[in-house]
Scaffold this motif. Sequence first.
Motif, PDB file in Angstrom:
ATOM      1  N   LEU A  20       0.984  -0.966  -0.093  1.00  0.00           N
ATOM      2  CA  LEU A  20       0.017   0.029  -0.030  1.00  0.00           C
ATOM      3  C   LEU A  20       0.815   1.220   0.019  1.00  0.00           C
ATOM      4  O   LEU A  20       2.108   1.160   0.512  1.00  0.00           O
ATOM      5  CB  LEU A  20      -0.904  -0.076   1.167  1.00  0.00           C
ATOM      6  CG  LEU A  20      -1.845  -1.236   1.567  1.00  0.00           C
ATOM      7  CD1 LEU A  20      -2.812  -1.117   2.919  1.00  0.00           C
ATOM      8  CD2 LEU A  20      -2.819  -1.446   0.254  1.00  0.00           C
ATOM      9  N   SER A  21       0.288   2.323  -0.648  1.00  0.00           N
ATOM     10  CA  SER A  21       1.044   3.578  -0.724  1.00  0.00           C
ATOM     11  C   SER A  21       0.207   4.670  -0.277  1.00  0.00           C
ATOM     12  O   SER A  21      -1.189   4.672  -0.548  1.00  0.00           O
ATOM     13  CB  SER A  21       1.669   3.861  -2.113  1.00  0.00           C
ATOM     14  OG  SER A  21       2.414   3.009  -2.447  1.00  0.00           O
ATOM     15  N   CYS A  22       0.769   5.747   0.688  1.00  0.00           N
ATOM     16  CA  CYS A  22       0.024   6.677   1.098  1.00  0.00           C
ATOM     17  C   CYS A  22       0.765   7.871   0.696  1.00  0.00           C
ATOM     18  O   CYS A  22       1.893   8.239   1.057  1.00  0.00           O
ATOM     19  CB  CYS A  22      -0.151   6.685   2.381  1.00  0.00           C
ATOM     20  SG  CYS A  22      -0.833   8.185   3.423  1.00  0.00           S
ATOM     21  N   ALA A  23       0.090   8.794  -0.424  1.00  0.00           N
ATOM     22  CA  ALA A  23       0.942   9.905  -0.953  1.00  0.00           C
ATOM     23  C   ALA A  23       0.181  11.038  -0.096  1.00  0.00           C
ATOM     24  O   ALA A  23      -1.004  11.270  -0.153  1.00  0.00           O
ATOM     25  CB  ALA A  23       0.660   9.962  -2.444  1.00  0.00           C
ATOM     26  N   LEU A  81       3.137   0.579   3.181  1.00  0.00           N
ATOM     27  CA  LEU A  81       2.998  -0.535   4.133  1.00  0.00           C
ATOM     28  C   LEU A  81       2.915  -1.949   3.132  1.00  0.00           C
ATOM     29  O   LEU A  81       2.215  -2.245   2.355  1.00  0.00           O
ATOM     30  CB  LEU A  81       1.704  -0.585   4.540  1.00  0.00           C
ATOM     31  CG  LEU A  81       1.541  -1.633   5.716  1.00  0.00           C
ATOM     32  CD1 LEU A  81       2.281  -1.483   6.845  1.00  0.00           C
ATOM     33  CD2 LEU A  81      -0.257  -1.797   5.930  1.00  0.00           C
ATOM     34  N   GLN A  82       4.115  -2.492   3.065  1.00  0.00           N
ATOM     35  CA  GLN A  82       4.264  -3.947   2.878  1.00  0.00           C
ATOM     36  C   GLN A  82       3.849  -4.914   3.558  1.00  0.00           C
ATOM     37  O   GLN A  82       4.106  -5.070   4.942  1.00  0.00           O
ATOM     38  CB  GLN A  82       6.027  -4.082   2.447  1.00  0.00           C
ATOM     39  CG  GLN A  82       6.062  -5.522   1.836  1.00  0.00           C
ATOM     40  CD  GLN A  82       5.955  -5.511   0.670  1.00  0.00           C
ATOM     41  OE1 GLN A  82       6.027  -4.435  -0.456  1.00  0.00           O
ATOM     42  NE2 GLN A  82       5.149  -6.621   0.041  1.00  0.00           N
ATOM     43  N   MET A  83       2.783  -5.532   2.983  1.00  0.00           N
ATOM     44  CA  MET A  83       2.237  -6.592   3.671  1.00  0.00           C
ATOM     45  C   MET A  83       2.459  -7.998   2.986  1.00  0.00           C
ATOM     46  O   MET A  83       2.083  -8.336   1.634  1.00  0.00           O
ATOM     47  CB  MET A  83       0.671  -6.419   3.518  1.00  0.00           C
ATOM     48  CG  MET A  83       0.098  -4.787   4.108  1.00  0.00           C
ATOM     49  SD  MET A  83      -1.663  -4.775   4.033  1.00  0.00           S
ATOM     50  CE  MET A  83      -1.907  -4.874   2.363  1.00  0.00           C
ATOM     51  N   TYR A  94      -8.417  -0.066   4.505  1.00  0.00           N
ATOM     52  CA  TYR A  94      -7.061   0.199   5.081  1.00  0.00           C
ATOM     53  C   TYR A  94      -7.293   1.822   4.622  1.00  0.00           C
ATOM     54  O   TYR A  94      -7.162   2.254   3.543  1.00  0.00           O
ATOM     55  CB  TYR A  94      -5.811  -0.373   4.630  1.00  0.00           C
ATOM     56  CG  TYR A  94      -5.707  -1.595   4.975  1.00  0.00           C
ATOM     57  CD1 TYR A  94      -6.490  -2.760   4.782  1.00  0.00           C
ATOM     58  CD2 TYR A  94      -4.631  -1.949   5.826  1.00  0.00           C
ATOM     59  CE1 TYR A  94      -6.578  -4.093   5.430  1.00  0.00           C
ATOM     60  CE2 TYR A  94      -4.371  -3.365   6.441  1.00  0.00           C
ATOM     61  CZ  TYR A  94      -5.278  -4.413   6.146  1.00  0.00           C
ATOM     62  OH  TYR A  94      -5.057  -5.365   6.569  1.00  0.00           O
ATOM     63  N   TYR A  95      -6.802   2.781   5.825  1.00  0.00           N
ATOM     64  CA  TYR A  95      -6.610   3.937   5.741  1.00  0.00           C
ATOM     65  C   TYR A  95      -5.350   4.324   6.110  1.00  0.00           C
ATOM     66  O   TYR A  95      -4.755   4.211   7.050  1.00  0.00           O
ATOM     67  CB  TYR A  95      -7.814   4.709   6.763  1.00  0.00           C
ATOM     68  CG  TYR A  95      -9.415   4.398   6.528  1.00  0.00           C
ATOM     69  CD1 TYR A  95      -9.877   3.200   7.086  1.00  0.00           C
ATOM     70  CD2 TYR A  95     -10.086   4.957   5.806  1.00  0.00           C
ATOM     71  CE1 TYR A  95     -11.145   2.847   6.734  1.00  0.00           C
ATOM     72  CE2 TYR A  95     -11.179   4.644   5.418  1.00  0.00           C
ATOM     73  CZ  TYR A  95     -11.884   3.598   5.844  1.00  0.00           C
ATOM     74  OH  TYR A  95     -13.221   3.365   5.667  1.00  0.00           O
TER      75      TYR A  95
END
Length: 125
Positions: A20-23, A81-83, A94-95
């Motif tokens: 996951l990425s959060c920009a 987030l590497q899951m 996922y937030y």
Amino acid sequence: QLQLVESGGGLVQPGGSLRLSCAASGATLDYYAIGWFRQAPGKEREGVSCITTSDGNTYYADSVKGRFTISRDNAKNTVYLQMNSLKPEDTAVYYCAADFLASAERLCRYGLGSWGQGTQVTVSS
């Protein structure tokens, strides 16, 4: 005003991986704690993993320790987030959230600050 946009969710089989990425935009992430939360239907929101951008201090929920890894790229204003070893019980929205001058643990425990819109993660065969 800080804005957060999540991406990278999807459908994956048990045992698989997703990143996951959060920009972030509207502000730089200097001196922020930023992290990931999740909420499954009928369950309470859970702080999964958080990180402080200044020193990289991290917090992980017991349920994901050893499987998930949080990281940041300050130059790109992005947190990942590497899951790995995903389980059906990881299924949730996922937030991403960020809080100025917070510690990683404080953000993950209390979830204050700015929030993204969420990305769905489904772990199923």
